[in-house]
Design a protein around this motif. Structure first.
Motif: not given
Length: 477
Positions: A16-45
């Motif tokens: 979805q990032v590649q289709k919307r923003l025409q930017v290629g990102v690695s799977i490791h960067k996606v993993q870190r970004a999802k972890a940051t977003a999850t922390k913002q949504v659910s809260g810090d442990y």
């Protein structure tokens, strides 16, 4: 995207990032970004432990009668300004009042694993309502499942339900670690039932035939509650909440309980009465079977009831009991009792409506009273009261286990057997196991390893024939 679908796969986010923003990102960067977003949504442990006391105070203020007990790790140095979290117990006031109004003194006990950087155990106590559905009562997050945590949880339950050492109560469990001695110490007079499915799985290691399973079900009492499914159902609803931070996890449970009461009220409004839908179905089933039975009066309150297949029992209308024991165990008149009531009606006796012989726990009015109490919503975090405790709460200690964390539940031997039988019946070949099969080596003719892992042990000259036979036998297996 993470807030609307927390289980969104990393590859899907990358596409979805590649289709919307025409930017290629690695799977490791996606993993870190999802972890940051999850922390913002659910809260810090870690930070959620700092405001846990504020959340518990808000919960008690908005829900009158709620019991909250927080326990920390003993700190030898009294001058330290921090205390480590150990346990928390919550019993909402609405559920406590509703359970007492439901008139069913039975509770199922079970535990489930917490996930995340600070894992623990979620202990739950679940009862039954008038419709034989689950009625969650209390829950707690503890450090581990042992005798100390179960004893503490049962003591908190006893305070809420006013249970004493001589109380006549019924508990049901799956033989968890430490639970058996904890109940025996605190409530020695209580009845402790074990889930039939777990008994069957333990004994099935020695007796594997279907004949044993049939005999096991026949020897059990004719009670509706033979399995600990009431806790299993409740725990299945909390799966997605057990991987969140502690406040988010507790809020997930509270919101589910609040929503569940509303859903039950919608079903309740459609019930015709005077009994609950489940009780009406069971009573009608017994009434249809009672037409094959006849009753003989002995001149007192006792009747001799006989039917097909030499089925004969004695019904005592004064004590509202039957020798088949189903009336006493279930609270619903059995086929023998209903045949007796029909005989009394034919004799001109005033017997009243059939539902009046059903235990009041199955009456629609009792069902209404149990769900007349509601769980109240709470305000946002910025409006919570501030705790005046001088000690700051910190997370519990945690040590990462070696290896990759397991995400799938381990299937029991019974489930694997049923799956194999289902596949075999559907025309698929049944998978055979290589357990207890000794492999032979084609080089040295020894058994216990193959030619690929042979290290030149050197076989016996006189055992060539046996080695070849073992190799052939292992290969065929």
């Amino acid at each position: 995207m993470v807030e609307s679908n927390p289980t969104l796969p990393l590859r899907s986010i990358q596409e979805q990032v590649q289709k919307r923003l025409q930017v290629g990102v690695s799977i490791h960067k996606v993993q870190r970004a999802k972890a940051t977003a999850t922390k913002q949504v659910s809260g810090d442990y870690t930070k959620q432990y700092e405001v846990l006391r504020d959340y518990l105070m808000e919960l008690q203020e908005t829900n009158v009668g709620t019991t909250v007990k927080l326990e920390v790790v003993n700190e030898p140095n009294s001058t330290r300004e921090t205390r480590q979290f150990k346990r928390v117990y919550i019993c909402l006031g609405a559920l406590k009042k509703g359970f007492k109004a439901g008139l069913r003194d039975i509770l199922g006990l079970d535990g489930g694993f917490m996930k995340g950087p600070f894992p623990g155990q979620v202990l739950t106590a679940v009862g039954l309502d008038s419709n034989n559905d689950i009625y969650p009562l209390a829950y707690a997050i503890v450090e581990t499942e042992n005798m100390s945590s179960w004893k503490w949880f049962l003591e908190c339950l006893g305070d809420d339900l006013e249970l004493y050492s001589n109380s006549n109560f019924t508990f049901m469990s799956d033989r968890q670690k430490g639970l058996l001695p904890a109940i025996a110490q605190l409530y020695p007079q209580a009845e402790h039932r074990f889930c039939l499915r777990h008994i069957y799985e333990n004994m099935r290691k020695k007796w594997k035939t279907k004949v044993y399973k049939d005999h096991l079900w026949q020897c059990r009492a004719g009670s509706d509650i033979l399995l600990n499914n009431l806790c299993e159902v409740f725990n299945s609803k909390l799966i997605h909440g057990r991987n969140k931070p502690i406040i988010s996890s507790l809020e997930y449970i509270r919101q589910y309980l609040m929503k569940r009461i509303c859903n039950v009220k919608k079903v309740m409004s459609k019930a015709p009465g005077p009994l609950t839908p489940t009780a009406s179905m069971l009573l009608e089933r017994n009434r249809e079977a009672s037409v094959q039975y006849r009753a003989r009066w002995n001149g007192t309150a006792k009747y001799e009831v006989y039917g097909p297949w030499h089925d004969q029992h004695v019904v005592d209308m004064a004590n509202m009991s039957c020798t088949c024991r189903r009336w006493e165990l279930n609270g619903i008149p059995c086929r023998h009792a209903i045949a007796t009531i029909h005989e009394m009606t034919n004799s001109g006796d005033k017997v009243g409506e059939l539902y009046t012989y059903v235990n009041k726990v199955y009456w629609l009015q009792t069902w209404y009273e149990a769900y007349s109490y509601t769980v109240d919503p709470i305000k946002g975090r910025t409006m919570w009261p501030k705790s005046t405790c001088p000690f700051q709460l910190t997370p519990p200690p945690h040590h990462n286990q070696p290896g990759r964390p397991k995400t799938k539940r381990k299937r029991s031997a019974d489930e694997k057997y049923d799956k194999q039988m289902q596949n075999h019946g559907a025309g698929e070949p049944e998978k055979l196991t290589r357990k207890f099969v000794s492999v032979g080596c084609g080089k040295c003719n020894n058994r216990g390893h193959n030619s690929r892992t042979c290290k030149g042990q050197g076989g016996n000259a006189g055992s060539n024939e046996g080695g070849n036979a073992g190799s052939s036998q292992g290969g065929n297996a």
